[in-house]
Write a protein that holds these residues in place. Sequence first.
Motif, PDB file in Angstrom:
ATOM      1  N   GLY A 157      27.857 -15.856  -8.258  1.00 44.48           N
ATOM      2  CA  GLY A 157      27.125 -17.115  -7.540  1.00 44.48           C
ATOM      3  C   GLY A 157      26.601 -16.552  -6.334  1.00 44.48           C
ATOM      4  N   GLY A 158      27.078 -15.428  -5.917  1.00 41.80           N
ATOM      5  CA  GLY A 158      26.373 -14.773  -4.476  1.00 41.80           C
ATOM      6  C   GLY A 158      26.911 -15.568  -3.108  1.00 41.80           C
ATOM      7  N   CYS A 159      26.479 -14.831  -2.245  1.00 41.71           N
ATOM      8  CA  CYS A 159      27.082 -15.541  -0.777  1.00 41.71           C
ATOM      9  C   CYS A 159      25.979 -16.476  -0.203  1.00 41.71           C
ATOM     10  CB  CYS A 159      27.464 -14.340   0.120  1.00 41.71           C
ATOM     11  SG  CYS A 159      27.842 -14.923   1.667  1.00 41.71           S
ATOM     12  N   ILE A 160      26.309 -17.557  -0.093  1.00 45.73           N
ATOM     13  CA  ILE A 160      25.403 -18.764   0.440  1.00 45.73           C
ATOM     14  C   ILE A 160      25.922 -18.933   1.822  1.00 45.73           C
ATOM     15  CG2 ILE A 160      24.295 -21.023   0.252  1.00 45.73           C
ATOM     16  CD1 ILE A 160      23.486 -18.866  -1.821  1.00 45.73           C
ATOM     17  N   CYS A 161      25.316 -18.363   2.697  1.00 46.26           N
ATOM     18  CA  CYS A 161      25.949 -18.679   4.214  1.00 46.26           C
ATOM     19  C   CYS A 161      25.162 -19.701   5.026  1.00 46.26           C
ATOM     20  CB  CYS A 161      25.878 -17.040   4.811  1.00 46.26           C
ATOM     21  SG  CYS A 161      26.976 -15.950   3.985  1.00 46.26           S
ATOM     22  N   VAL A 162      25.666 -20.329   5.720  1.00 42.24           N
ATOM     23  CA  VAL A 162      25.287 -21.124   6.808  1.00 42.24           C
ATOM     24  C   VAL A 162      26.165 -20.864   8.138  1.00 42.24           C
ATOM     25  CG1 VAL A 162      25.053 -23.603   7.528  1.00 42.24           C
ATOM     26  CG2 VAL A 162      24.542 -22.746   5.233  1.00 42.24           C
ATOM     27  N   TRP A 163      25.681 -20.415   9.249  1.00 39.65           N
ATOM     28  CA  TRP A 163      26.213 -19.904  10.358  1.00 39.65           C
ATOM     29  C   TRP A 163      26.162 -21.009  11.531  1.00 39.65           C
ATOM     30  CZ3 TRP A 163      28.562 -16.005   9.132  1.00 39.65           C
ATOM     31  CH2 TRP A 163      28.238 -15.154   8.530  1.00 39.65           C
ATOM     32  N   SER A 164      25.525 -22.190  11.356  1.00 38.27           N
ATOM     33  CA  SER A 164      25.653 -23.234  12.528  1.00 38.27           C
ATOM     34  C   SER A 164      25.230 -24.578  11.970  1.00 38.27           C
ATOM     35  CB  SER A 164      24.779 -22.975  13.564  1.00 38.27           C
ATOM     36  OG  SER A 164      23.277 -23.114  13.242  1.00 38.27           O
ATOM     37  N   LYS A 165      25.475 -25.524  12.557  1.00 38.20           N
ATOM     38  CA  LYS A 165      25.261 -27.079  11.767  1.00 38.20           C
ATOM     39  C   LYS A 165      23.878 -27.221  12.068  1.00 38.20           C
ATOM     40  CE  LYS A 165      29.225 -29.796  13.639  1.00 38.20           C
ATOM     41  NZ  LYS A 165      29.718 -30.756  14.550  1.00 38.20           N
ATOM     42  N   ASP A 166      22.880 -26.628  12.782  1.00 43.11           N
ATOM     43  CA  ASP A 166      21.391 -26.776  12.861  1.00 43.11           C
ATOM     44  C   ASP A 166      21.057 -26.113  11.581  1.00 43.11           C
ATOM     45  OD1 ASP A 166      21.493 -28.513  15.050  1.00 43.11           O
ATOM     46  OD2 ASP A 166      21.321 -26.412  16.255  1.00 43.11           O
ATOM     47  N   GLN A 167      21.492 -25.110  11.275  1.00 47.40           N
ATOM     48  CA  GLN A 167      21.265 -24.314  10.126  1.00 47.40           C
ATOM     49  C   GLN A 167      21.501 -25.050   9.002  1.00 47.40           C
ATOM     50  OE1 GLN A 167      22.600 -20.491   9.637  1.00 47.40           O
ATOM     51  NE2 GLN A 167      20.998 -19.777   8.350  1.00 47.40           N
ATOM     52  N   TYR A 168      22.806 -25.656   8.860  1.00 50.07           N
ATOM     53  CA  TYR A 168      23.317 -26.374   7.433  1.00 50.07           C
ATOM     54  C   TYR A 168      22.115 -27.705   7.574  1.00 50.07           C
ATOM     55  CZ  TYR A 168      26.120 -29.346   4.623  1.00 50.07           C
ATOM     56  OH  TYR A 168      26.548 -29.975   3.522  1.00 50.07           O
ATOM     57  N   ARG A 169      21.832 -28.354   8.590  1.00 52.68           N
ATOM     58  CA  ARG A 169      21.057 -29.464   8.390  1.00 52.68           C
ATOM     59  C   ARG A 169      19.687 -29.461   7.983  1.00 52.68           C
ATOM     60  NH1 ARG A 169      23.257 -31.483  14.281  1.00 52.68           N
ATOM     61  NH2 ARG A 169      25.187 -32.425  13.644  1.00 52.68           N
ATOM     62  N   GLN A 182      22.890 -26.967   0.667  1.00 53.63           N
ATOM     63  CA  GLN A 182      23.983 -27.873   1.355  1.00 53.63           C
ATOM     64  C   GLN A 182      25.160 -28.156   0.336  1.00 53.63           C
ATOM     65  OE1 GLN A 182      21.994 -31.083   2.893  1.00 53.63           O
ATOM     66  NE2 GLN A 182      21.641 -30.211   4.893  1.00 53.63           N
ATOM     67  N   LEU A 183      24.698 -28.396  -0.704  1.00 55.24           N
ATOM     68  CA  LEU A 183      25.714 -28.365  -1.919  1.00 55.24           C
ATOM     69  C   LEU A 183      26.383 -27.211  -2.021  1.00 55.24           C
ATOM     70  CD1 LEU A 183      23.859 -30.606  -4.719  1.00 55.24           C
ATOM     71  CD2 LEU A 183      26.019 -31.349  -3.337  1.00 55.24           C
ATOM     72  N   SER A 184      25.946 -26.052  -2.183  1.00 53.74           N
ATOM     73  CA  SER A 184      26.595 -24.906  -2.518  1.00 53.74           C
ATOM     74  C   SER A 184      27.657 -24.621  -1.430  1.00 53.74           C
ATOM     75  CB  SER A 184      25.694 -23.546  -2.661  1.00 53.74           C
ATOM     76  OG  SER A 184      24.930 -23.530  -1.570  1.00 53.74           O
TER      77      SER A 184
END
Length: 175
Positions: A73-85, A92-94
Amino acid sequence: MAKNYGFIICILVMVMDIVAGILGIEAEKAQNKEKLMKMWIFECRYPSYQAFKLGLAAVILLSLAHTIASLLGGCICVWSKDQYRSATANKQLSVAFLIFSWIVLAIAFSMLIIGTLANSRSRKSCGMFNHRFLFIGGILCFIHGLFTVPYYVSATATKREEKRQDSLATAVRRT
């Protein structure tokens, strides 16, 4: 042919999680067939080698299913809330499914390991906590599959989206 790999991987991960769950439940059944030991107020069962083998197989299959889905599936990275939003819905689902699959993996793995080690032949003492760990771990294997497969699907969709956006950005820069 490459389009069919995702479907095959999803089926493989689900089958491995289902088999791990069944093995965990069967290990609990094998453990319950053993004689009861009574020591004052404590009640526990003699270790069951069959339950040990089934529990160990469940642990291995659960780990393998998670590893396959995570690596492919790979690495799906989010480093902050702003980046997630600001991320796409697929990303977001992943991320959400990845977090939930890791939580369920940690709990199921712990439960199966505790239940498996309780059935180790080297166990000499009787403890209070020997109740239904293999069964609960087996049930959590099913739940793990329900989070891991959607993670894989949304992670591959995210990678496709990012590849499409990159190619669009490259095409726009060229013009």
